[in-house]
Motif scaffolding. Structure first.
Motif: not given
Length: 169
Positions: A105-111, A119-123, A133-134
């Motif tokens: 969950x922490x990794x998902x929140x960071x992503x 473009x609303x894409x994650x890193x 970086x958001x």
């Protein structure tokens, strides 16, 4: 008292009479990289189990009966169950599963925090260029924004030239 050569006749003080400088504990300047592991008082991993039984029960029922008491357990058990310590294994597995879920969950929140505002894409979804970086645009969106800005400026220059010299247009 000073001699003719200009030097003092006092004996030199020895450095061992001077107090040594105290070292300061500066460990607070460098925070630890990871929190210290929590100690579970019921974690018996790597420990030798302590088992007990009554000798009368051992003579009467044999070693395979539920006559063994494992210290820390709540009931009489067979020898194999007492050595396996199944309730401990289940408790440790549940704790490890909860820690693993929390890490995911922490990794998902960071992503999710690194989503590009353009473009609303994650890193991890960006193949080429600099990821976001958001708070700023990713490399692809930034390039598109620069190109659009350059095109807008060139169009403004063309419009200004067309307004100034209408016959050239």
């Amino acid at each position: 008292m000073i001699s003719e050569t200009g030097h003092s006749k006092r004996p030199l003080r020895s450095s061992r009479n001077r107090p040594t400088p105290r070292r300061r504990n500066c460990s607070w300047l460098w925070p630890p990289s990871a929190p210290p592991p929590r100690h579970d008082p019921l974690d018996f991993t790597g420990r030798i189990p302590i088992l007990a039984c009554h000798l009368d029960d051992l003579k009467e029922n044999g070693p395979h009966a539920a006559i063994w008491w494992r210290f820390g357990s709540q009931q009489w058990q067979t020898l194999t169950d007492a050595l396996a310590h199944a309730e401990h294994t289940a408790r440790v597995q549940a704790r490890l599963d909860a820690e693993h879920q929390a890490e995911r969950e922490t990794r998902h929140q960071r992503l999710e925090a690194t989503r590009c505002p353009g473009c609303n894409r994650r890193c991890d979804e960006i193949d080429t260029g600099r990821p976001s970086d958001g708070t700023s645009l990713c490399g692809d969106c930034q390039t598109k924004a620069w190109k659009a800005e350059r095109e807008r400026k060139q169009q403004a220059v063309r419009d200004a030239h067309a307004a100034r010299w209408p016959c050239l247009a």
